[in-house]
Write an enzyme that holds these catalytic residues in place. Sequence first.
Site, PDB file in Angstrom:
ATOM      1  CG  HIS A  22      13.672  70.030  37.098  1.00 51.55           C
ATOM      2  ND1 HIS A  22      14.491  69.316  36.259  1.00 51.55           N
ATOM      3  CD2 HIS A  22      13.218  69.136  38.009  1.00 51.55           C
ATOM      4  CE1 HIS A  22      14.539  68.057  36.652  1.00 51.55           C
ATOM      5  NE2 HIS A  22      13.777  67.912  37.713  1.00 51.55           N
ATOM      6  CD  GLN A  47      12.012  59.180  44.651  1.00 54.02           C
ATOM      7  OE1 GLN A  47      11.909  59.926  45.620  1.00 54.02           O
ATOM      8  NE2 GLN A  47      11.562  59.526  43.450  1.00 54.02           N
ATOM      9  CG  ASP A 102       7.196  62.347  37.506  1.00 49.20           C
ATOM     10  OD1 ASP A 102       7.730  61.244  37.357  1.00 49.20           O
ATOM     11  OD2 ASP A 102       7.740  63.414  37.158  1.00 49.20           O
ATOM     12  CD  GLN A 155       6.760  62.347  42.129  1.00 56.45           C
ATOM     13  OE1 GLN A 155       7.611  61.492  42.275  1.00 56.45           O
ATOM     14  NE2 GLN A 155       7.036  63.526  41.617  1.00 56.45           N
ATOM     15  CB  VAL A 198       8.266  71.271  29.957  1.00 50.31           C
ATOM     16  CG1 VAL A 198       9.132  71.994  28.926  1.00 50.31           C
ATOM     17  CG2 VAL A 198       7.564  72.281  30.860  1.00 50.31           C
ATOM     18  CB  SER A 210      13.012  62.650  31.590  1.00 50.83           C
ATOM     19  OG  SER A 210      13.609  61.789  32.539  1.00 50.83           O
ATOM     20  CB  SER A 211      16.939  64.108  35.207  1.00 52.83           C
ATOM     21  OG  SER A 211      16.291  65.212  35.789  1.00 52.83           O
ATOM     22  NE  ARG A 212      15.328  57.284  35.683  1.00 49.28           N
ATOM     23  CZ  ARG A 212      14.483  57.694  36.630  1.00 49.28           C
ATOM     24  NH1 ARG A 212      13.566  58.602  36.344  1.00 49.28           N
ATOM     25  NH2 ARG A 212      14.564  57.206  37.855  1.00 49.28           N
TER      26      ARG A 212
END
Length: 282
Positions: A37, A61, A151, A154, A177, A186-188
Amino acid sequence: MNIVRTIADVRTALEPHRRAGRTIGFVPTMGYFHAGHASLMRRARETSDVVVVSLFVNPTQFNDPSDLTAYPRDEERDAALASTEGVDILFAPAATDVYPPGFATTVVVTRVTEQMEGATRGVSHFVGVATVVAKLFNMVQPTTAFFGQKDAQQALVVRRMTRDLDIPVRIEVCPTVREPDGLAMSSRNVRLSAAARDQALALSAALSSAERAVAAGVRDARVLLDSARAVMRGRGVEPEYLEIVSADTLAAVDRIAGEALMAVAAHVGGVRLIDNVMLRAG
Ligand code: AMP
């Protein structure tokens, strides 16, 4: 940095900038910021007069309700990071403002939504993405919007939508990155246990083995996919999908000539991860 929470307020905050002819760089996100981000914010900061970041965990989503519930959130930490990156406006609307009672309109992108993420998460995923991105573009009316190659599908869907609907925004896609060991940020990732974090390397390891094979002269997609699958299996991970496709149309590719997108999704320790690379035949 100004934190705004309503559509009316973001319009008001941007009005003087628009009138002064300033460029607006926009980074749509679902928050829980990481270096991926931050790279988009930095790119926006370098190239735009005003930088707007949206933070909205878009419920429409998510095909899996437990994924939505478990999605990590920390607005205070996100605001601090955005401020450090020189973001001017953090736009964090409430779901009731984005989807008020009676909401009845969706944006449906066909063709490039039917494979990979669309095939595994269901058609509703990209309907949710396209609809919220179209709405955010109308709210912010950015000059340029920044998306991550992480993504890839996307980004392609957003490009298609802006062209097809004549939305006057430039789309810039920024590189993925990665952690030092190759795992795509990833946030996950925070939801991965230590063991799963190790197993998660199966995705980037499979993709980089294919990159090396292409560099060594392999062109047959079947051969590349079989050996990438073997790399994943060696780490105890079965892909949900693993494909080599045209980067423009997402149609399956048999032989690598020029550029092709290799993309993978897998569930690792209960967390769904995706990654991709561009394969380039030199
Ligand atoms: P998200 O908050 O996951 O919806 O992501 C917001 C934006 O950041 C999207 O355009 C993503 O493609 C991008 N992004 C997420 N992870 C990465 C990464 N590791 N590198 C670059 N961009 C990323």
